[in-house]
Design a protein around this motif. Structure first.
Motif, PDB file in Angstrom:
ATOM      1  N   LEU A 171       0.889  -1.143   0.050  1.00 35.05           N
ATOM      2  CA  LEU A 171       0.223  -0.072   0.079  1.00 35.05           C
ATOM      3  C   LEU A 171       0.816   1.166   0.062  1.00 35.05           C
ATOM      4  O   LEU A 171       1.967   1.369   0.738  1.00 35.05           O
ATOM      5  N   LEU A 172       0.574   2.173  -0.812  1.00 31.97           N
ATOM      6  CA  LEU A 172       1.653   3.255  -1.056  1.00 31.97           C
ATOM      7  C   LEU A 172       0.832   4.645  -0.772  1.00 31.97           C
ATOM      8  O   LEU A 172      -0.416   4.738  -0.822  1.00 31.97           O
ATOM      9  N   VAL A 173       1.414   5.607  -0.009  1.00 31.66           N
ATOM     10  CA  VAL A 173       0.949   6.810   0.250  1.00 31.66           C
ATOM     11  C   VAL A 173       1.223   7.629  -1.022  1.00 31.66           C
ATOM     12  O   VAL A 173       2.470   7.795  -1.397  1.00 31.66           O
ATOM     13  N   MET A 174       0.390   8.287  -1.487  1.00 30.25           N
ATOM     14  CA  MET A 174       0.482   9.110  -2.646  1.00 30.25           C
ATOM     15  C   MET A 174       0.356  10.675  -2.178  1.00 30.25           C
ATOM     16  O   MET A 174      -0.730  11.012  -1.353  1.00 30.25           O
ATOM     17  N   ASP A 228     -12.186   4.855  -8.403  1.00 31.70           N
ATOM     18  CA  ASP A 228     -11.389   4.810  -9.525  1.00 31.70           C
ATOM     19  C   ASP A 228     -10.010   5.305  -9.005  1.00 31.70           C
ATOM     20  O   ASP A 228      -9.929   6.498  -8.831  1.00 31.70           O
ATOM     21  N   TYR A 229      -8.893   4.726  -9.262  1.00 24.50           N
ATOM     22  CA  TYR A 229      -7.742   5.013  -8.443  1.00 24.50           C
ATOM     23  C   TYR A 229      -7.236   5.920  -9.695  1.00 24.50           C
ATOM     24  O   TYR A 229      -6.311   6.734  -9.197  1.00 24.50           O
ATOM     25  N   LEU A 244      -4.071   6.842  -0.102  1.00 23.11           N
ATOM     26  CA  LEU A 244      -3.505   5.284   0.323  1.00 23.11           C
ATOM     27  C   LEU A 244      -3.878   4.436  -0.877  1.00 23.11           C
ATOM     28  O   LEU A 244      -5.066   4.444  -1.223  1.00 23.11           O
ATOM     29  N   VAL A 245      -3.050   4.048  -1.671  1.00 16.85           N
ATOM     30  CA  VAL A 245      -3.186   3.639  -3.170  1.00 16.85           C
ATOM     31  C   VAL A 245      -2.607   2.196  -3.019  1.00 16.85           C
ATOM     32  O   VAL A 245      -1.434   2.010  -2.775  1.00 16.85           O
ATOM     33  N   PRO A 246      -3.319   0.844  -3.427  1.00 16.54           N
ATOM     34  CA  PRO A 246      -2.591  -0.439  -3.611  1.00 16.54           C
ATOM     35  C   PRO A 246      -1.796  -0.245  -4.907  1.00 16.54           C
ATOM     36  O   PRO A 246      -2.090   0.401  -5.767  1.00 16.54           O
ATOM     37  N   ALA A 247      -0.567  -1.085  -4.858  1.00 12.69           N
ATOM     38  CA  ALA A 247       0.250  -1.051  -5.806  1.00 12.69           C
ATOM     39  C   ALA A 247      -0.111  -1.219  -7.215  1.00 12.69           C
ATOM     40  O   ALA A 247       0.242  -0.927  -8.210  1.00 12.69           O
ATOM     41  N   LEU A 248      -1.163  -2.190  -7.419  1.00 13.01           N
ATOM     42  CA  LEU A 248      -1.988  -2.362  -8.717  1.00 13.01           C
ATOM     43  C   LEU A 248      -2.505  -1.101  -8.908  1.00 13.01           C
ATOM     44  O   LEU A 248      -2.870  -1.123 -10.442  1.00 13.01           O
ATOM     45  N   GLY A 249      -3.140  -0.621  -8.366  1.00 11.98           N
ATOM     46  CA  GLY A 249      -3.778   0.705  -8.870  1.00 11.98           C
ATOM     47  C   GLY A 249      -2.946   1.828  -8.919  1.00 11.98           C
ATOM     48  O   GLY A 249      -3.348   2.927  -9.569  1.00 11.98           O
ATOM     49  N   TYR A 250      -1.633   1.832  -9.052  1.00 12.04           N
ATOM     50  CA  TYR A 250      -0.620   2.913  -8.813  1.00 12.04           C
ATOM     51  C   TYR A 250      -0.062   3.126 -10.172  1.00 12.04           C
ATOM     52  O   TYR A 250       0.133   1.913 -11.000  1.00 12.04           O
ATOM     53  N   LYS A 251      -0.291   4.187 -10.724  1.00 13.37           N
ATOM     54  CA  LYS A 251       0.574   4.474 -11.976  1.00 13.37           C
ATOM     55  C   LYS A 251       1.356   5.911 -11.817  1.00 13.37           C
ATOM     56  O   LYS A 251       0.811   6.736 -11.164  1.00 13.37           O
ATOM     57  N   ALA A 258       4.949   8.696  -4.861  1.00 13.27           N
ATOM     58  CA  ALA A 258       4.477   7.430  -4.095  1.00 13.27           C
ATOM     59  C   ALA A 258       5.373   6.949  -3.188  1.00 13.27           C
ATOM     60  O   ALA A 258       6.582   6.855  -3.553  1.00 13.27           O
ATOM     61  N   MET A 259       4.958   6.460  -1.838  1.00 12.01           N
ATOM     62  CA  MET A 259       6.095   5.562  -1.101  1.00 12.01           C
ATOM     63  C   MET A 259       5.380   4.617  -0.115  1.00 12.01           C
ATOM     64  O   MET A 259       4.122   4.857   0.393  1.00 12.01           O
ATOM     65  N   PRO A 260       5.919   3.783   0.228  1.00 13.26           N
ATOM     66  CA  PRO A 260       5.449   2.881   1.396  1.00 13.26           C
ATOM     67  C   PRO A 260       5.502   3.599   2.746  1.00 13.26           C
ATOM     68  O   PRO A 260       6.352   4.330   2.833  1.00 13.26           O
TER      69      PRO A 260
END
Length: 305
Positions: A171-174, A228-229, A244-251, A258-260
Motif C-alpha cells: 500500500l503506497l501513500v501518494m 477509480d484510482y 493510500l493506494v494499492p500498488a496494482l492501482g498505482y501509475k 508515492a512511497m510505502p
C-alpha cells in the motif's frame, strides 16, 4: 429410437455394397453387421436390403436413410469432437470475475496467454468488487474470480471455495510532488492534518485507511471519495489531498509522489477463488496463467515498490 451405431453400420453397408466389407472397415464380424441391419429394419419397420446368396441390394429406403444419415453422423462426429476438446480443456467457456485494478494490470496478460494456448475457448469477463463477485462464484454464474483482502480487513472465505494466493502488493501513500513528505519516508501520523482521498465508504480500502489511521492515533479527514484510482491519483496531482493506494492501482503520474509507509508494512493480498466442486477443465489453465503472470510481476517488482 434409432441407434446411431446401427445407422453408421447401414451407411457403411450402402457405401461398400457388402456386409463383409462393411464389417472389415468397422471392425465387426459379418454376423454382427447382419444382426445390426436386422435390428435397424425392425426399428424402422421396413426391409432395407434385398438379400441374395452372395450379394445384397439396398432398397430405396436404405439409400435415402444412408444419404440423410451420413449428414447426421458427420454432425454427430463434430459434436463428439467438440465434447472431447471441451473435456481436455481445448474448448469450452470460462467465466471470470475480477476487480478493476486487476483488470488493468493482471488479467489482460493472463487472457492473452489463455487465448494463445486455447484458441477455441470462449472466455467471458465481468468486473466488480469482491463482495459482488463472490456470490456469483458460489452460485455458479462465474467459474472463478480475482478478489483481494487487506491486512487490516481480513476476510472469511466460504467453505465451498478453493482460495489460491496470486500476489501480495504494497500500500503506497501518494502525496503531491511539492509536499514536504515527498522528500522523506513518511509516517502516517505526519499526515494527520491532511485532507484524504479514499474509496467509497464501506469498502475494504476505506476501512483499511480508517483502521490504519486509528492505530496511528487519529481519524482521517476524508474530503473526496472515488473507487477509480485514476481519479484518486488525479486529485492528488491537483494538490487537493493525499491518498493510500494499492500498488496494482498505482501509475506514475506527474505531480505526484508515492512511497510505502515507514515502519508500517501493510499489504493487500490478491487471490483467485473458485468453487471446489467446479469441474470446468479450463479452470486449471486459467489459474496457471494467472499465477504465472503474477509471479513475473512480483519478480519484476511491479507490485512491491
Amino acid at each position: 429410437m434409432l441407434n446411431p451405431v446401427h445407422l453408421r453400420t447401414l451407411v457403411e453397408v450402402v457405401k461398400t455394397g457388402s456386409f463383409a466389407e462393411a464389417a472389415r472397415r468397422l471392425g465387426y464380424t459379418s454376423s454382427a453387421v447382419s444382426q445390426q441391419i436386422s435390428a435397424f429394419e425392425r426399428a424402422v419397420g421396413v426391409t432395407l436390403f434385398e438379400r441374395e446368396a452372395h450379394s445384397i441390394r439396398p432398397a430405396a429406403a436404405a439409400l435415402l436413410i444412408a444419404d440423410r444419415g451420413g449428414e447426421l453422423l458427420a454432425a454427430f462426429d463434430g459434436f463428439e469432437h467438440e465434447v472431447k476438446a471441451m473435456v481436455q480443456g481445448l474448448r469450452g467457456r470460462l467465466r471470470i470475475g475480477t476487480f478493476p485494478t486487476a483488470s488493468a494490470r493482471v488479467v489482460p496478460k493472463a487472457l492473452a496467454k489463455l487465448q494463445a494456448e486455447l484458441p477455441g475457448a470462449e472466455i467471458r469477463l465481468d468486473e466488480a468488487e469482491p463482495d459482488d463477485v463472490l456470490p456469483l462464484v458460489l452460485a455458479g454464474e462465474l467459474d472463478l474470480a480475482l478478489v483481494y483482502a487487506y491486512d487490516l480487513v481480513p476476510r472469511t472465505w466460504p467453505e465451498e471455495l478453493t482460495v489460491l494466493p496470486l500476489l501480495d502488493e504494497s500500500l503506497l501513500v501518494m502525496v503531491p510532488s511539492a509536499h514536504q513528505a515527498a522528500k522523506n519516508n513518511v509516517r502516517l501520523e505526519d499526515l494527520k492534518d491532511e485532507r484524504w482521498i479514499a474509496s467509497r465508504d464501506g469498502t475494504s480500502g476505506a476501512t483499511c485507511l480508517t483502521r490504519l489511521c486509528a492505530a496511528a492515533g487519529f481519524a482521517p479527514k476524508i474530503a473526496f471519495r472515488s473507487n477509480d484510482y485514476e481519479v484518486v491519483q488525479s486529485l492528488v496531482a491537483a494538490g487537493v489531498g493525499v491518498a493510500l493506494v494499492p500498488a496494482l492501482g498505482y501509475k506514475e503520474l506527474p505531480g505526484t509522489h508515492a512511497m510505502p509507509l515507514r515502519h508500517k508494512p501493510v499489504r493487500r493480498h490478491v487471490h483467485v477463488v473458485h468453487r471446489t466442486a467446479n469441474t470446468n477443465p479450463l479452470l486449471r489453465d486459467a489459474v496457471n496463467a494467472l499465477q504465472e503472470v503474477c509471479r513475473n510481476a512480483v519478480a519484476g517488482h511491479l507490485y512491491q515498490p
